[in-house]
Design a protein around this motif. Sequence first.
Motif, PDB file in Angstrom:
ATOM      1  N   VAL A 128       7.260   5.137   0.645  1.00 28.30           N
ATOM      2  CA  VAL A 128       6.569   6.254  -0.003  1.00 28.30           C
ATOM      3  C   VAL A 128       5.836   7.111   1.027  1.00 28.30           C
ATOM      4  CG1 VAL A 128       4.645   6.829  -1.541  1.00 28.30           C
ATOM      5  CG2 VAL A 128       6.354   5.153  -2.258  1.00 28.30           C
ATOM      6  N   GLY A 162       7.930  10.049   2.269  1.00 25.95           N
ATOM      7  CA  GLY A 162       7.160  11.023   1.510  1.00 25.95           C
ATOM      8  C   GLY A 162       6.880  12.291   2.293  1.00 25.95           C
ATOM      9  N   GLN A 206      11.752  10.155  -8.393  1.00 20.68           N
ATOM     10  CA  GLN A 206      10.890   9.033  -8.039  1.00 20.68           C
ATOM     11  C   GLN A 206       9.631   9.020  -8.897  1.00 20.68           C
ATOM     12  OE1 GLN A 206      10.204   9.076  -3.810  1.00 20.68           O
ATOM     13  NE2 GLN A 206      12.343   8.654  -3.335  1.00 20.68           N
ATOM     14  N   TYR A 262       3.610  14.439  -2.247  1.00 20.84           N
ATOM     15  CA  TYR A 262       4.564  14.556  -1.140  1.00 20.84           C
ATOM     16  C   TYR A 262       4.395  15.883  -0.401  1.00 20.84           C
ATOM     17  CZ  TYR A 262       7.317  10.431  -2.513  1.00 20.84           C
ATOM     18  OH  TYR A 262       7.746   9.156  -2.776  1.00 20.84           O
ATOM     19  N   TYR A 305      -1.833   3.620  -4.422  1.00 22.85           N
ATOM     20  CA  TYR A 305      -0.961   2.439  -4.463  1.00 22.85           C
ATOM     21  C   TYR A 305      -1.749   1.200  -4.850  1.00 22.85           C
ATOM     22  CZ  TYR A 305       3.055  -0.409  -3.067  1.00 22.85           C
ATOM     23  OH  TYR A 305       4.129  -1.255  -3.069  1.00 22.85           O
TER      24      TYR A 305
END
Length: 345
Positions: free
Chosen positions: A21, A25, A130, A171, A280
């Motif tokens: 990620v 990302g 995603q 992102y 996260y």
Amino acid sequence: MTLDLPLIWAGLIAVAVLLYVVLDGFDLGVGILFPFAKTPGERDVMMNTIAPVWDGNETWLVLGGGGLLAAFPLAYSVLMPALYLPVLLMLAGLILRGVAFEFRFRARNRGRKFWTQMFAGGSILTALAQGLILGGFIQGVTVENDRFAGGPFDWFTPYTLLVAAGLVAGYALLGSTWLMMKTTDNLHGDARRWTVWGAVGVTALLAAVSVATLVIHPRIAARWGIDLSDGLAVSMPTLAPLLLIPVLGLIGLGIVFVMGRKGSHRWPFAGALLVFLSGYLGLAVGFAPYVVPYAIDYRQAAAPDNALGLMLVGTGIILPLILLYTAWVYYVFRGKIDEEAGYHH
């Protein structure tokens, strides 16, 4: 002492997903920002900042997906039917941007314009897909008798669309801060402006996703010590230690805002990494130890210990080599990029 192999593999896959990620990302973010570049030359520089590393960044997606299949086959067999369509969209986006990446440097005139659009489109499609996968994962999967028992579009809800929008903005923020670190002159100034706007968008969407998650998913709210079933009730012993996670995200956003406005080269990217780490960890609090929320945990889904042990031996040999190679590539290509120098020159 015996190793807790299911826990080790759950940790390896979690780290692989986080690395994917963060690393893929920022290069997806560069593609998302492509339409905002002023000249083809600036787009060349943007692509050259990620050219040495973009394909290596996707290694972690292979490790995460392949590891899930090998180490937790039950979870894979449930999650894939639940998320087939967004997974296929993600793969289509990755293929499109990969092809566009190579063809754009060799195309001329009309062809270059076409591949420029395809690179941006593939990056946006991948990020959106995603986000839909992540949203579908958070909201949970219908499971009966260890099989997916929901519909093919369970993943498509207003909540998952909100999560997808948030991930695209995140992102883009990673991409803009990466460009601040890797570019000079006018492009660095543009990246500075994109960073500030990206931070505003991420702040708003992150707040919206957080509130929506707590309101729509009572299980997750309960993990945070919040009960919304009858007004607002908060269990401070549960919530207090977890507040460090959103505080970490706020610190990251503060670094991005302050250092981005000052035109710092490296600090905004560090701040964006903190924001993603905070998000996260917040997700982990919400659904751990489930690998299929909220029905199958990692122990129920794990392969037999002899298989996990054999795979761990191979991973123990290969993973350090991947980490060393990745670190070496980032070190070698650590400098600034301009129109006079780049990976494809």
